[in-house]
Structure formats: structure tokens, C-alpha cells
Design a protein around this motif. Structure first.
Motif, short mmCIF file in Angstrom:
data_model
loop_
_atom_site.label_atom_id
_atom_site.label_comp_id
_atom_site.label_asym_id
_atom_site.label_seq_id
_atom_site.Cartn_x
_atom_site.Cartn_y
_atom_site.Cartn_z
N GLY A 283 -13.10 1.51 6.86
CA GLY A 283 -11.73 1.42 6.25
C GLY A 283 -10.43 0.65 6.79
O GLY A 283 -9.55 0.55 6.07
N ILE A 315 -6.65 1.05 2.15
CA ILE A 315 -8.07 1.45 2.99
C ILE A 315 -8.68 2.49 2.28
O ILE A 315 -9.99 2.10 2.45
N LYS A 316 -8.22 3.09 1.25
CA LYS A 316 -9.28 4.14 0.61
C LYS A 316 -10.14 3.21 -0.32
O LYS A 316 -11.21 3.73 -0.60
N ILE A 319 -13.17 1.30 1.96
CA ILE A 319 -14.05 1.98 2.49
C ILE A 319 -15.22 2.43 1.48
O ILE A 319 -14.97 2.63 0.37
#
Length: 488
Positions: A283, A315-316, A319
Motif C-alpha cells: 500500500g 494507498i487504498k 494495494i
């Protein structure tokens, strides 16, 4: 005595650990392929509506930058001779053929409201020819040949590239996704970053680490957006898999008994392999990379770090955006602390690189033969990222183009051997291997000096005659039998 000898043999066999059992067979379902890239083989640089890309621009405006002032205007002429290349792949019994699409052949300026039907038709013909010969196409969307118009807008250091790339990917999914089940978004994003930082490749810019990290950041965001586009609009129907080809040497401690060298090697691998792997599998950038770049930026008096920061939402989105780990690997290095920095590697990580004098060197000085490095790299990926399925999407050897290419055979054999070791001794989830390259081609800044192909191409012949080399027959035997006739 004979009975005593037999007893000794039995005892020795009994005490050998199972992890050292020698196996030469690849697992059932293991995939074998070969790779090429559009600018390196296609030629037809301005035919049938194709637009100008950054390599077209550079080799025509500054030919002296490439060895022998070579270019890819004709290259292997695969645009016209693609059926010959597919026939070569068929004769190898390949499971898949990895090739890249020329963005400017699809859309001359890179903008999706100006599509080129002849370019779309060409790739449909290529894909259909592969499928007719029971070869799966593995398609790379971007292998370094950015449309010049988009470069004029700033290229990969302009955040707008995320949207341009996503729209381009949507066109590819819409036109080819019903037949293509393996996708690579970006090939070797780290090397694209070098093109913006230190005069390495087209567009041949020197934006130092500011451009280096920004180009990487934007490529990661573009990859993640394309992955989610596929999930939202195409995956349920097309049922394909997507990844990003991450390249890198593997770094081993110069002194294995030195705690410092062990830490330095891990740091080097976090900068080299982890730069693009960490955000996709965890992430965000690795903590050690963040620490060292931020510190260097502060020491230089910068108001912010040259390594950009992802938002929580980014980041979400990042990942988990790889259905398999696509790995390009050729060589390895030893590392320790010091100031003898190789400009090919990242000075922010504060390590020096060395080679063992016993390691064979190819005609390309950077390509040093270290098969154990691949074994250790596969184990490193397993341990870092929870043993993802790995396809080695590039691995190959450079020479002077000889037909009896025994050194290439030795290289491929030793690296396949290391792959088997990783699979059987370390339970690494390696599911495929791709040899670079199917045919000799234009090798970027080195022009036609170095040859990576299993098939010789005569670049002095207007017909670009293809002649299989010794390595072609060797690889054919491996692919056909699913077995490597050598023990480790």
C-alpha cells in the motif's frame, strides 16, 4: 565390501534432506513464453496512420545518442512479418507470447478521440494469428514508446498522464480484451524513471531525482487506476489477469558475515525491487525508502521530499493491484557501504555495488551472469509479499549475434535451474518463465550492437531473414518436454 558399500550409500541417501531432492521437471501447468516490444521489432514507424513517439523523435532529431546512429524505423519489420514471428513461436511450442502495443499505432497523438483503425486492425490480426496457433497473447500496454504529443505535455512527470493512460487502457480492453487474458500495464517503470532523471533513454531528460521519483509515482497511480477500471467494467466478462512488470538486479551482501552489509543489501533491494512492489503489495513505499529519501531531501535543503506521498485514498487504490507478480531480471550485484557509486543505481540508498571477479560477463557490461541471484530474489519476493504467483516476464543474455550461441544456452539453463531451486527447495510460487527475446532486435541506446534473440535477424538484409540459433532448439526442448536436462 560390496555389502558395506551398499550400506554406506543407503545411509547417505537416507540422511539427505528432502529439500535437496533434485528435480528437473517443471510443475504441471508451468507456462513458457518469449518476449518482444513494439518499438524494438515492428518497424513501419510512420505507416498506416501511426504517429510519432518519443523514440521516433529522439532517433531522428539526435541520432548520435544511439550507438552507430541506429534506429527502429525498420527494426525486424515485424509489422509486415508478424506471421513469421508467430510461426517461430509456434515451433517453439510456447504457451504464450509477450508483446507490447505501440500507443501511437492505436492513437497517433495518444489521445483517445483520435483512434487509428488500421493500428487496431493490426493488433487484432496478430492476436488472432497467435490464438489460431494455440499461443496465448500476453499484452504489455506500455513498453517505453510514449506518444510525443503526450511527452510535450510533460509525459510521466505530469499527473494528467494517469487519465490519458487509463483512457488508452480502456480502448485496449474494449478492442482486445475478449481475446487477451494476460495484461501487463507498464514494463519496467523504474527504467522509464531513469529516462527522466539521467539521460538514459528517450525522452533523454536530466531531471535528477525529482523527475525520477515523480515519474515512478505517477506510473504507480496510472497502473492502479487501470487495474480498478478493469475490475469495474471488464473483469466479470473478460476474466483476464493484470500485473506490472517490475525489473531489478538482486543485491547480496559483499560480506555475508557483516550485519551492516546484510542491512545494506536489504535496503538496496527495497529501493530496487521494493520501489514498485511495496505500494502494490503493502500500500505504500517501504519505510526504509521513505526514511532515506526524506533525509537526503532535508540535507539538500529542500522544502519537501523528492519522493512524493500517497494520500490515504491512493494507498487504498494501490494495494492488491496485481493478479500475479511480473518479474524482469537479468543480473545481480554485491553491495556494501562506501562512496564508489555506480550511476546506474540510486545514490539516495547509500550503497556501493561490486561484482565477484569469477562471475561471467556478457558482451553488455551490465549483464553479469549470477544465477544464484535469481534464486535469492525469488525467495526475497516470497518472504516480502506473501508468496504471490510469479511469472518471470523477461530473462535473457546478450552476445554478438552468433548462431552457435552456447553462452546463451548456459545462461538460460542456469537461470531456469535457479528457478527450479526456488520452486522445489523454497516453495516459491513461480508459475511461468519468459525468455527475452524471441528475435534479435533494436536494443535502445545500444542500437544493434547487442543481440538477445533466440532467432538471428540479419539487419543488413532488406528482407530481415530470420535464422533460429542453437538456443532456440535448446529452449524448444525445455518447453516441449517441460524438463531441464541439468541437475543443481
Amino acid at each position: 565390501m560390496r555389502n558395506l558399500h551398499n550400506l554406506i550409500v543407503i545411509v547417505i541417501i537416507t540422511i539427505i534432506p528432502k529439500s535437496l531432492t533434485i528435480k528437473s521437471e517443471f510443475p504441471d501447468g508451468f507456462l513458457f513464453g518469449a518476449s518482444t516490444a513494439s518499438y524494438q521489432i515492428e518497424g513501419a514507424w510512420n505507416e498506416d496512420g501511426k504517429g510519432e513517439n518519443i523514440w521516433d523523435k529522439m532517433v531522428h532529431s539526435r541520432p548520435e545518442l544511439v550507438k552507430d546512429s541506429a534506429n527502429g524505423d525498420v527494426a525486424c519489420d515485424s509489422y509486415h512479418k508478424y506471421k513469421e514471428d508467430v510461426a517461430l513461436a509456434k515451433d517453439l511450442n510456447l504457451n504464450f507470447y509477450r508483446f507490447s502495443i505501440s500507443w501511437t499505432r492505436i492513437a497517433p497523438t495518444g489521445e483517445m478521440h483520435k483512434l487509428n483503425p488500421k493500428g487496431i486492425d493490426y493488433y487484432n490480426r496478430l492476436i488472432d494469428e497467435l490464438l489460431a496457433n494455440n499461443i496465448e497473447p500476453m499484452v504489455t500496454m506500455y513498453h517505453w514508446d510514449l506518444p510525443q504529443y503526450l511527452q510535450d505535455l510533460g509525459g510521466w512527470v505530469n499527473p494528467i498522464m494517469v487519465d490519458y493512460f487509463t483512457e488508452y487502457a480502456k480502448v485496449l480492453f474494449s478492442n482486445f480484451g475478449d481475446k487477451v487474458k494476460w495484461w501487463i500495464t507498464l514494463n519496467e517503470p523504474k527504467e522509464t524513471c531513469r529516462a527522466y532523471s539521467n539521460h538514459s533513454y528517450a525522452p533523454y531528460l536530466n531531471l535528477n531525482n525529482t523527475g525520477y521519483y515523480m515519474a515512478g509515482h505517477i506510473q504507480l497511480l496510472a497502473h492502479s487506476k487501470v487495474y480498478h477500471l478493469y475490475n469495474e467494467l471488464f473483469r466479470d466478462k473478460q476474466k483476464g489477469k493484470i500485473s506490472i512488470s517490475i525489473s531489478g538486479a538482486f543485491y547480496m551482501p559483499k560480506n555475508e558475515s557483516s550485519v551492516d552489509d546484510m542491512e545494506i543489501a536489504d535496503r538496496a533491494n527495497n529501493f530496487e525491487i521494493g520501489w514498485f512492489s511495496h505500494p502494490i503489495y503493502k500500500g505504500d513505499y517501504s519505510p526504509i525508502m521513505r526514511k532515506f529519501v526524506d533525509r537526503k531531501s532535508k540535507e539538500e535543503g529542500r522544502p519537501w521530499s523528492t519522493l512524493p506521498t500517497f494520500t490515504d485514498e491512493e494507498i487504498k487504490l494501490l494495494i492488491g493491484t496485481a493478479d500475479f507478480y511480473a518479474l524482469n531480471h537479468y543480473s545481480s550485484r554485491l553491495v556494501t557501504s562506501g562512496s564508489e557509486l555506480d550511476p546506474s543505481f540510486n545514490s539516495d540508498a547509500e550503497y556501493s555495488t561490486f561484482v565477484d571477479e569469477s562471475w561471467p560477463v556478457s558482451i553488455a557490461p551490465w549483464l553479469i551472469v549470477v544465477p544464484e541471484g535469481l534464486h535469492k530474489l525469488l525467495v526475497w519476493i516470497k518472504n516480502q509479499y506473501n508468496n504471490p504467483p510469479v511469472i518471470i516476464t523477461e530473462n535473457g543474455y546478450a552476445d554478438d549475434g552468433r548462431i552457435n550461441d552456447l553462452e546463451r544456452i548456459d545462461y538460460i539453463k542456469s537461470y531456469l535451474n535457479s528457478t527450479l531451486k526456488a520452486i522445489y527447495q523454497n516453495k516459491c510460487n513461480v508459475i511461468g518463465y519468459t525468455c527475452w527475446s524471441l528475435i534479435d532486435n533494436f536494443e535502445w541506446m545500444d542500437g544493434y550492437r547487442y543481440h538477445f534473440g533466440m532467432v538471428h535477424v540479419d539487419f543488413n538484409d532488406p528482407l530481415r531473414q530470420r535464422v533460429p540459433k542453437a538456443s532456440y532448439q535448446f529452449y524448444k526442448n525445455v518447453v516441449t518436454n517441460g524438463k531441464l536436462d541439468v541437475q543443481y
